[in-house]
Design an enzyme around this catalytic site. Structure first.
Site, PDB file in Angstrom:
ATOM      1  CD1 TRP A 422      -2.620  -5.615  -2.624  1.00 45.32           C
ATOM      2  CD2 TRP A 422      -3.112  -4.889  -4.553  1.00 45.32           C
ATOM      3  NE1 TRP A 422      -1.378  -5.378  -3.056  1.00 45.32           N
ATOM      4  CE2 TRP A 422      -1.580  -5.049  -4.397  1.00 45.32           C
ATOM      5  CE3 TRP A 422      -3.528  -4.053  -5.495  1.00 45.32           C
ATOM      6  CZ2 TRP A 422      -0.792  -4.240  -5.120  1.00 45.32           C
ATOM      7  CZ3 TRP A 422      -2.559  -3.878  -6.677  1.00 45.32           C
ATOM      8  CH2 TRP A 422      -1.198  -3.776  -6.324  1.00 45.32           C
ATOM      9  CE1 TYR A 426       1.375   1.477  -2.686  1.00 43.41           C
ATOM     10  CE2 TYR A 426       0.186   2.638  -4.442  1.00 43.41           C
ATOM     11  CZ  TYR A 426       1.347   2.315  -3.788  1.00 43.41           C
ATOM     12  OH  TYR A 426       2.485   2.816  -4.258  1.00 43.41           O
ATOM     13  CG  ASP A 442       1.656  -6.822  -1.139  1.00 48.33           C
ATOM     14  OD1 ASP A 442       1.424  -6.079  -2.074  1.00 48.33           O
ATOM     15  OD2 ASP A 442       2.571  -7.378  -0.726  1.00 48.33           O
TER      16      ASP A 442
END
Length: 491
Positions: A422, A426, A442
């Site tokens: 995650w 990002y 997410d």
């Protein structure tokens, strides 16, 4: 837009006659009778179709012997996103646009993307109509044209800023590529501002761009000391620490352009600064193509209808984005921003002689590699993760250079303790500008995709997203903004 667009003469013809700004930079119009190439938005009277030839890049038109138009100014065009159809080409273009060929031969560029030099040449010619070196040369000359016409920089400084170490070579290349000497451009398009004032450059984009929405996203994460964000502008202090500079970005209300104001910035820094600003505001996005890929999903179609100018906010510095992503793990945006402000106050580089509120640089990897980060309120495990991240960046085992494959970058990130897929996705989304980055873990994305039923799991979210490739990062932003309240983005 597919790379074969320039071959679709009917579409090009309609866009040219309508002066449709959505096609700006996606193809160029060359006029046989004048020897000039133009943007689709050129305000000059349209030439007869029989006299027009279309090219997929400015470099292709230049290689065919055409010179850039003085009215529509091809140097202001946004770059095309040809990487959508070819990941290898995208990586090579990212490196080229970052100036890789300034210090390396074409063979080194080919090696970076795992191709032979001849293979790379064939790929560029097939997709862009010109080889890598021709694209690099044209890019430098167009930057020089812009600096000559929009700034008060001397011809010598313009040559240095555009990558020429010899005035004679610069003059020869400019005369060959633009059909006139640099001094002629300066005489015809004298800048309005005088000697000693800040430089102002105009950065084009394909509409729409919701600049206010972008500023709102960045303002919620603003760190006083390194940036100041108002309702209509973005300001930042930039390095090096020995000679820091300032920049201010605002929107032109009349044109599809942002105004970039630079103060105390050395000429040789200008290409990198321009590239970073374009990345920060995602100015090269082709939303026509993005929306076509996402609109088949009703939820995303709703988001596009509500926010047609939504783009992916980048970051000024990759290490800064990565640090802020780690700070934002499992906390709210407000809490992560508070931690980031403490970090900058404790470890940022103070700058003398700079205006209040713009007088620090973000901490370097070396400053954080062994720092007692628990002192700013970080949990021990997260402080350890930040130190490991800083050590990897200081050692060069992790970097944020352009042209990296998404999967390889994510693998290097998740090898660090405390960084999962995650966080890695990002970071890729904002630091590298990877248009296909998708943090499937997410929770807000999973909730939005599962509504009105139970939220999806990570595997289901990943599977659902496949139809949106290679533009999943834009889907992420739309889903975050559709969530109520807006709480999906970390840090």
């Amino acid at each position: 837009m597919d790379s074969s667009l320039f071959q679709d003469t009917a579409t090009c013809e309609r866009a040219r006659l309508a002066r449709d700004a959505r096609f700006d930079g996606l193809f160029y119009t060359a006029v046989r009778t004048t020897g000039i190439y133009c943007r689709p938005v050129c305000p000059a009277p349209p030439p007869k179709p029989a006299n027009v030839q279309y090219y997929p890049s400015a470099a292709a038109a230049s290689a065919a012997g055409y010179r850039p138009c003085l009215r529509c100014r091809p140097e202001r065009s946004p770059a095309a996103q040809q990487q959508a159809g070819d990941a290898v080409l995208g990586r090579a273009l990212a490196l080229l646009n970052a100036g890789f060929l300034q210090d390396h031969p074409v063979g080194a560029l080919a090696a970076r993307v795992d191709l032979g030099a001849r293979q790379l040449q064939r790929l560029f010619v097939a997709r862009l109509g010109a080889g890598p070196l021709q694209l690099h040369t044209t890019r430098r000359l167009l930057l020089a044209r812009q600096l000559l016409s929009e700034t008060h920089l001397s011809v010598t400084d313009v040559a240095l800023a555009s990558g020429f170490n010899s005035i004679r070579r610069f003059n020869d290349a400019f005369r060959t590529g633009c059909g006139m000497p640099p001094s002629a451009i300066r005489r015809q398009t004298a800048p309005a501002h005088g000697q000693g004032q800040a430089l102002v450059l105009r950065l084009g984009y394909r509409p729409p761009l919701d600049f206010g929405l972008m500023l709102g996203f960045l303002r919620r994460r603003m760190i006083p000391g390194i940036e100041r964000i108002e309702a209509d502008s973005y300001e930042r202090v930039i390095g090096p620490a020995q000679r820091p500079g300032l920049l201010r970005v605002s929107a032109d209300p009349q044109r599809s352009e942002l105004r970039l104001q630079l103060d105390r910035v050395e000429p040789v820094q200008i290409p990198q600064v321009v590239a970073r600003v374009r990345h920060l505001f995602d100015l090269d996005a082709d939303l026509l193509q993005v929306h076509a890929a996402l609109a088949s999903e009703p939820l995303l179609a709703q988001g596009i209808a509500q926010r047609p100018g939504l783009r992916v906010p980048g970051g000024w510095d990759g290490f800064e984005v990565a640090v802020r992503a780690v700070l934002g793990q499992q906390v709210s945006v407000a809490a992560a921003t508070t931690l980031a402000r403490r970090l900058v106050a404790a470890y940022g580089q103070p700058l003398d002689g700079m205006p209040a509120g713009l007088d620090r640089l973000f901490p370097s990897p070396q400053a954080l590699a062994d720092a007692p980060l628990e002192a700013i309120g970080l949990p021990r495990t997260r402080a350890s993760t930040l130190r490991a991240l800083a050590q990897a960046c200081a050692a060069g085992t992790l970097d944020f250079a352009p042209g990296q494959a998404l999967e390889a970058f994510v693998q290097r990130c998740v090898a660090l303790p405390g960084i999962g897929p995650w966080t890695a996705q990002y970071i890729a989304l904002r630091a590298l500008g990877q248009p296909d980055a998708f943090p499937a873990g997410d929770l807000v994305l999973q909730q939005m995709l599962g509504a009105p039923g139970p939220r999806l799991n990570q595997r289901q979210a990943e599977a659902r997203s496949q139809r949106w490739r290679p533009w999943r990062a834009y889907a992420v932003l739309h889903l975050w903004h559709l969530s109520v309240p807006f709480s999906g983005a970390p840090e």
